[in-house]
Design an enzyme around this catalytic site. Sequence first.
Site, PDB file in Angstrom:
ATOM      1  N   LYS A 155       0.823  -1.212   0.000  1.00 44.22           N
ATOM      2  CA  LYS A 155       0.000   0.000   0.000  1.00 44.22           C
ATOM      3  C   LYS A 155       0.852   1.254   0.000  1.00 44.22           C
ATOM      4  O   LYS A 155       0.486   2.259  -0.605  1.00 44.22           O
ATOM      5  CB  LYS A 155      -0.933   0.011   1.223  1.00 44.22           C
ATOM      6  CG  LYS A 155      -2.125  -0.912   1.079  1.00 44.22           C
ATOM      7  CD  LYS A 155      -3.205  -0.579   2.093  1.00 44.22           C
ATOM      8  CE  LYS A 155      -4.401  -1.497   1.952  1.00 44.22           C
ATOM      9  NZ  LYS A 155      -5.330  -1.412   3.066  1.00 44.22           N
ATOM     10  N   LYS A 165     -10.722  -3.696  -4.772  1.00 47.75           N
ATOM     11  CA  LYS A 165     -11.438  -2.447  -5.065  1.00 47.75           C
ATOM     12  C   LYS A 165     -10.470  -1.351  -5.474  1.00 47.75           C
ATOM     13  O   LYS A 165     -10.890  -0.340  -6.025  1.00 47.75           O
ATOM     14  CB  LYS A 165     -12.329  -2.010  -3.896  1.00 47.75           C
ATOM     15  CG  LYS A 165     -11.760  -2.104  -2.525  1.00 47.75           C
ATOM     16  CD  LYS A 165     -12.896  -1.936  -1.491  1.00 47.75           C
ATOM     17  CE  LYS A 165     -12.580  -2.658  -0.200  1.00 47.75           C
ATOM     18  NZ  LYS A 165     -13.715  -2.875   0.652  1.00 47.75           N
ATOM     19  N   LYS A 179      -4.956 -10.202  -7.232  1.00 49.49           N
ATOM     20  CA  LYS A 179      -6.238 -10.506  -6.598  1.00 49.49           C
ATOM     21  C   LYS A 179      -7.288  -9.476  -7.005  1.00 49.49           C
ATOM     22  O   LYS A 179      -6.959  -8.337  -7.339  1.00 49.49           O
ATOM     23  CB  LYS A 179      -6.089 -10.584  -5.078  1.00 49.49           C
ATOM     24  CG  LYS A 179      -5.773  -9.276  -4.421  1.00 49.49           C
ATOM     25  CD  LYS A 179      -5.883  -9.366  -2.895  1.00 49.49           C
ATOM     26  CE  LYS A 179      -5.708  -7.956  -2.349  1.00 49.49           C
ATOM     27  NZ  LYS A 179      -5.930  -7.764  -0.962  1.00 49.49           N
TER      28      LYS A 179
HETATM   29  P1  AMP Z   1     -11.078  -5.465   2.435  1.00 52.91           P
HETATM   30  O1  AMP Z   1     -11.925  -5.152   1.286  1.00 52.91           O
HETATM   31  O2  AMP Z   1      -9.625  -5.376   2.130  1.00 52.91           O
HETATM   32  O3  AMP Z   1     -11.480  -4.744   3.707  1.00 52.91           O
HETATM   33  O4  AMP Z   1     -11.331  -7.004   2.720  1.00 52.91           O
HETATM   34  C1  AMP Z   1     -12.455  -7.492   3.396  1.00 52.91           C
HETATM   35  C2  AMP Z   1     -12.427  -9.002   3.433  1.00 52.91           C
HETATM   36  O5  AMP Z   1     -12.520  -9.550   2.110  1.00 52.91           O
HETATM   37  C3  AMP Z   1     -11.126  -9.595   4.023  1.00 52.91           C
HETATM   38  O6  AMP Z   1     -11.444 -10.741   4.781  1.00 52.91           O
HETATM   39  C4  AMP Z   1     -10.332  -9.963   2.802  1.00 52.91           C
HETATM   40  O7  AMP Z   1      -9.400 -10.990   3.063  1.00 52.91           O
HETATM   41  C5  AMP Z   1     -11.427 -10.420   1.855  1.00 52.91           C
HETATM   42  N1  AMP Z   1     -11.002 -10.260   0.449  1.00 52.91           N
HETATM   43  C6  AMP Z   1     -10.654  -9.095  -0.175  1.00 52.91           C
HETATM   44  N2  AMP Z   1     -10.313  -9.318  -1.462  1.00 52.91           N
HETATM   45  C7  AMP Z   1     -10.449 -10.662  -1.666  1.00 52.91           C
HETATM   46  C8  AMP Z   1     -10.244 -11.534  -2.796  1.00 52.91           C
HETATM   47  N3  AMP Z   1      -9.846 -11.064  -3.980  1.00 52.91           N
HETATM   48  N4  AMP Z   1     -10.495 -12.855  -2.638  1.00 52.91           N
HETATM   49  C9  AMP Z   1     -10.912 -13.357  -1.447  1.00 52.91           C
HETATM   50  N5  AMP Z   1     -11.109 -12.602  -0.350  1.00 52.91           N
HETATM   51  C10 AMP Z   1     -10.892 -11.266  -0.434  1.00 52.91           C
END
Ligand code: AMP
Length: 343
Positions: A122, A209, A206
């Site tokens: 990041k 967003k 991956k």
């Molecule tokens: P975040 O959007 O970074 O706050 O992630 C929220 C949750 O979604 C966390 O548990 C992440 O590990 C999961 N997550 C985010 N991106 C992915 C992805 N591409 N595949 C699987 N899990 C994800």
Amino acid sequence: MSDTPPPAYAGPQRVFSGMQPTGGLHLGNYLGALTKFVRLQDHYKSIYCVVDLHAITADPDPRSLAANSREVAAAFFAAGVDPKKSIVFIQSAVRAHTELAWIFNCVARMGWLERMTQFKDKAGKHAERSSVGLFDYPVLQAADILAYKATHVPVGEDQKQHLELSRDIAQKFNNDFDAPGFFPLPEPLIQGPGARIMSLRDGAKKMSKSDPSDMSRINLTDDADTILAKFKKATTDPLPLPESVEGLEGRPEVANLVGIYAALSDMSQEAVLKAFGGKGFGVFKPALAELAAQRLAPIAAEQRRLMGDVPTLDAMLREGAEQANAIAEPVMEEVRRVVGFWR
Ligand code: AMP
Ligand code: TRP
């Protein structure tokens, strides 16, 4: 000196997880985390948090923060998190998170945080210009979990290292303050076909967003036409689908689409390939798009309905914050005693 290990944590089992209110949720969030939240609430006391304190570690925007928090909370409810079974709340409404994060700042070591790959990703080349909060992000995450003495944490694969840090912090706190078994060592719940959903454009990245291309992800709010267009444009190769899982090797984009189909339909990858092996993407992609649209449309509709009634949504979140506080505050009372503060 005897070799008997210190007593392990013996309190109740609890689930905790969090999601940042930074832009809309996507299929990776849904399959990697949200579907697990829903499943776990039938087996554990579960606490799900919209982590707005984490969201201000980079590019804070006071005009959209509260609305984004409501949007993620509404997605939790819409996906099936049931306020009668689970606690859902916004992180900044419960004081324990910031207080415990400070105490954990004095437990965690600089060297531990310097190894965190998410910070390196990041911050990029501008680490010295990043906020201290971004560097400290995983310490706040440990506080989120341990303020509830949570034992299980459903997350996607990318959170594995942060969970290891939470365990290290819990263990060092228990040692430093001579409180064996005080905090549990929280276990990540990562397994499952949705743990790592990849970008539709690049099977090595991956789904995220923060990807500048909206074509790289399926948003929970995308309509059926958009979902179809995105899957049709998804990177693949000219070969048909393989007949067996071994045939997915070296074809990461294909493996990703098959994994998404499997996760959405609760089928194994083998079963998906039994149905589609030998067929071309002209057949598979529309079937996948239809399946995704069927699963996501009712969630998006319910999320819109909840967002359309802010007073009711806010009342649910205030109730959640009260329930969360009722668990965290007694833990914090114990923490203050264990640390030895004047009281
Ligand atoms: P975040 O959007 O970074 O706050 O992630 C929220 C949750 O979604 C966390 O548990 C992440 O590990 C999961 N997550 C985010 N991106 C992915 C992805 N591409 N595949 C699987 N899990 C994800
Ligand atoms: N860091 C997590 C993410 O980016 C979000 C998060 C914050 C979290 N606190 C948490 C996840 C506590 C699990 C438990 O996805």
